[in-house]
Design an enzyme around this catalytic site. Structure first.
Site: not given
Ligand code: XIL
Length: 514
Positions: A219, A176, A285, A283, A255
């Site tokens: 990422n 990020e 969802d 990731e 996401h």
């Molecule tokens: C999130 C986890 O799922 C949580 O448990 C934690 O509190 C915060 O991080 N982007 C990412 C992940 O790269 O590492 C994050 O994971 C979600 C967003």
């Protein structure tokens, strides 16, 4: 579940592999089209239809992964699903800086090791997540004098990557790095190095030195479609490649909000892979207001299947990872108030409509992963930053099994492809297609002609004696029906030249190559 799986196969874009599978299944007389009580047409019982996400993905030469947290390991509903449906694991929090190095020079690998052990014991690979990120960063790093940040970052990367050397398929090296407008996040790393590419290049080179076989990613989220942030990432990727930085891929976190998957996902993915990079969905969802409505659950099924199809239709998308195992352990409700129901499994760990649509999309297939060796992380950056997002990935020699393959009368076909290559090392995928009677176990053999050797292999067990290699199935991928396929992958070492072998056998019988 009232998902119209037959329509899924019968319409829309189909890659060569899906056509091949359907043809093979029909030839074998195993396709049964039945009218369900709802009137939906359901396609059942194909010889090649896999019943888990991982098996279906492996049939496409891909993985289907999941984020697993320490809390999941003590929950049998979680471990049952994570251990059976997926073949790649991302530690949810356990490899982040605040867990791994909570104090300067004090390392804590226990939680991460537990996740790796879970993955390994279920024949699953691991995406390492992550090495450098502004979040979940212990206070001691942010309060370091600027002049000490570079060495702290390099020590952290070297120590963590070395600890997990040989166990990680890919690292999210930098997580990020961008603001929404495409400018760099001005975090402690950016500020200490005086710019985005500088700390990112340094982080990637440091990780590469510690484990040259791991793929190295950047990422981020909100880069899945075209836009300012995605353009920022694209420019960075071009710059890094031009500088010879061993970047392997870009992670599209994905996401999403139900009904809002960007329509430019495929073309945006393509412009990155046209640079010679992989793009993984890291990731996934797809959230919605809770309680979930049935129309939103149907929309989610459509969204998730489309995302998976987009990956399968790009020869340089190696796989999809879902963030968390189910709606029960998802991070979404705790982060986005009033939102949830974002995964393929409900809060009772049961499959949702999106599970079925994704499984069907994986079983329908797409293009097989490319064998293009041009993804070399440290090859000279000859890939001129092409601005042709629409060029077809199928120009690579065998990324698409031909519509009517010439088998030369053999009972098997082996497709061997080098997915990446760098000085001294390479990664390869091998896909086995069984053109004879169904088999319940397999042994593939070949000999390397130029002194290559395997260093790590997944989805199979191997032995090597001199140049002679033998790979046998593991417990979950021994059965291959007529016309069916499976695949395994490996990392290897080479010196001088790295020609693809062509003398393959399957259970002792000679196979055609390609
Ligand atoms: C999130 C986890 O799922 C949580 O448990 C934690 O509190 C915060 O991080 N982007 C990412 C992940 O790269 O590492 C994050 O994971 C979600 C967003």
């Amino acid at each position: 579940m009232d998902i119209d799986t037959g329509a899924d196969i019968g319409r829309g874009r189909q890659g060569p592999s899906s056509r091949r599978r359907l043809r093979a299944a029909m030839a074998a007389g195993t396709v049964a089209v039945v009218a369900a009580a709802t009137g939906a047409v359901v396609l059942t019982g194909t010889a090649n239809a896999a019943s888990t996400l991982r098996a279906a993905a492996e049939g496409d030469g891909r993985y289907f992964g999941v984020a697993v947290g320490q809390g999941d390991l003590g929950n049998s509903s979680a471990t049952n699903l994570a251990g059976s449906q997926f073949d790649m694991v991302t530690p949810e929090n356990e490899m982040k800086w605040d867990t791994i190095e909570p104090n300067n020079g004090q390392y804590n690998f226990g939680p991460g090791d537990n996740i790796v052990n879970f993955a390994t014991s279920h024949n699953e690979r691991v995406r390492g997540h992550n090495l450098v990120w502004h979040s979940q960063l212990p206070g001691w790093v942010s309060s370091l004098p600027s002049s000490q940040v570079k060495s702290a970052m390099e020590s952290h990367i070297t120590t963590e990557v070395s600890h997990y050397k040989g166990k990680i398929y890919a690292w999210d090296v930098v997580n990020e790095p961008f603001n929404e407008d495409g400018s760099y996040r001005q975090d402690v790393f950016y500020n200490a190095f005086g710019g985005g590419e500088q700390y990112i290049a340094d982080a990637i080179r440091t990780a590469h030195a510690a484990d040259p076989n791991a793929k190295l990613y950047i990422n981020d989220y909100n880069i899945e479609g075209s836009g300012s942030k995605s353009n920022g990432m694209y420019t960075l990727a071009q710059q890094l490649l031009q500088q010879g930085v061993p970047l392997s891929g870009i992670g599209f976190e994905s996401h999403f909000i139900v009904g809002q998957v960007p329509s430019s996902l495929a073309s945006n993915m393509q412009r990155f892979t046209d640079l010679g990079l992989d793009v993984a969905i890291t990731e996934l969802d797809d959230r919605m207001p809770t309680p979930a409505s049935s129309s939103n659950l149907q929309q989610q099924a459509t969204d998730d299947a489309n995302i998976v199809k987009t990956c399968l239709n790009n020869a340089h998308c190696p796989g999809v990872t879902q963030w968390n195992i189910s709606d029960a352990d998802s991070w979404v409700p705790g982060t986005f108030s009033g939102q949830g129901a974002a995964t393929l499994f409900d809060s009772n760990w049961q499959p949702k409509p999106a599970y079925t649509s994704v499984l069907n999309a994986l079983n329908a297939g797409g293009v097989m992963p490319s064998n293009s060796p041009s993804t070399s992380p440290s090859a000279s950056p000859s890939t001129s930053p092409s601005s042709s997002p629409s060029s077809s990935p199928s120009s690579s020699p065998s990324s698409s099994p031909s519509a009517s393959p010439s088998t030369g009368g053999s009972s098997c076909r082996i497709s061997y492809s080098v997915s990446s290559q760098w000085p001294g090392g390479f990664g390869a995928n091998v896909s086995i297609t069984n053109l004879g009677a169904p088999i319940s176990s397999w042994k593939v053999a070949w000999s390397f002609g130029a002194g290559q050797s395997i260093t790590q292999l997944w989805n199979g067990s191997y032995t090597q004696s001199g140049g002679n290699v033998t790979v046998t199935n593991v417990s979950y991928n021994g059965s291959i029906g007529t016309g069916g396929s499976t695949s395994f992958g490996f990392n290897g070492a080479w010196n001088g030249s790295n020609p693809a072998p062509s003398n393959f056998t399957l259970n002792g019988a000679a196979c055609s190559a390609g």
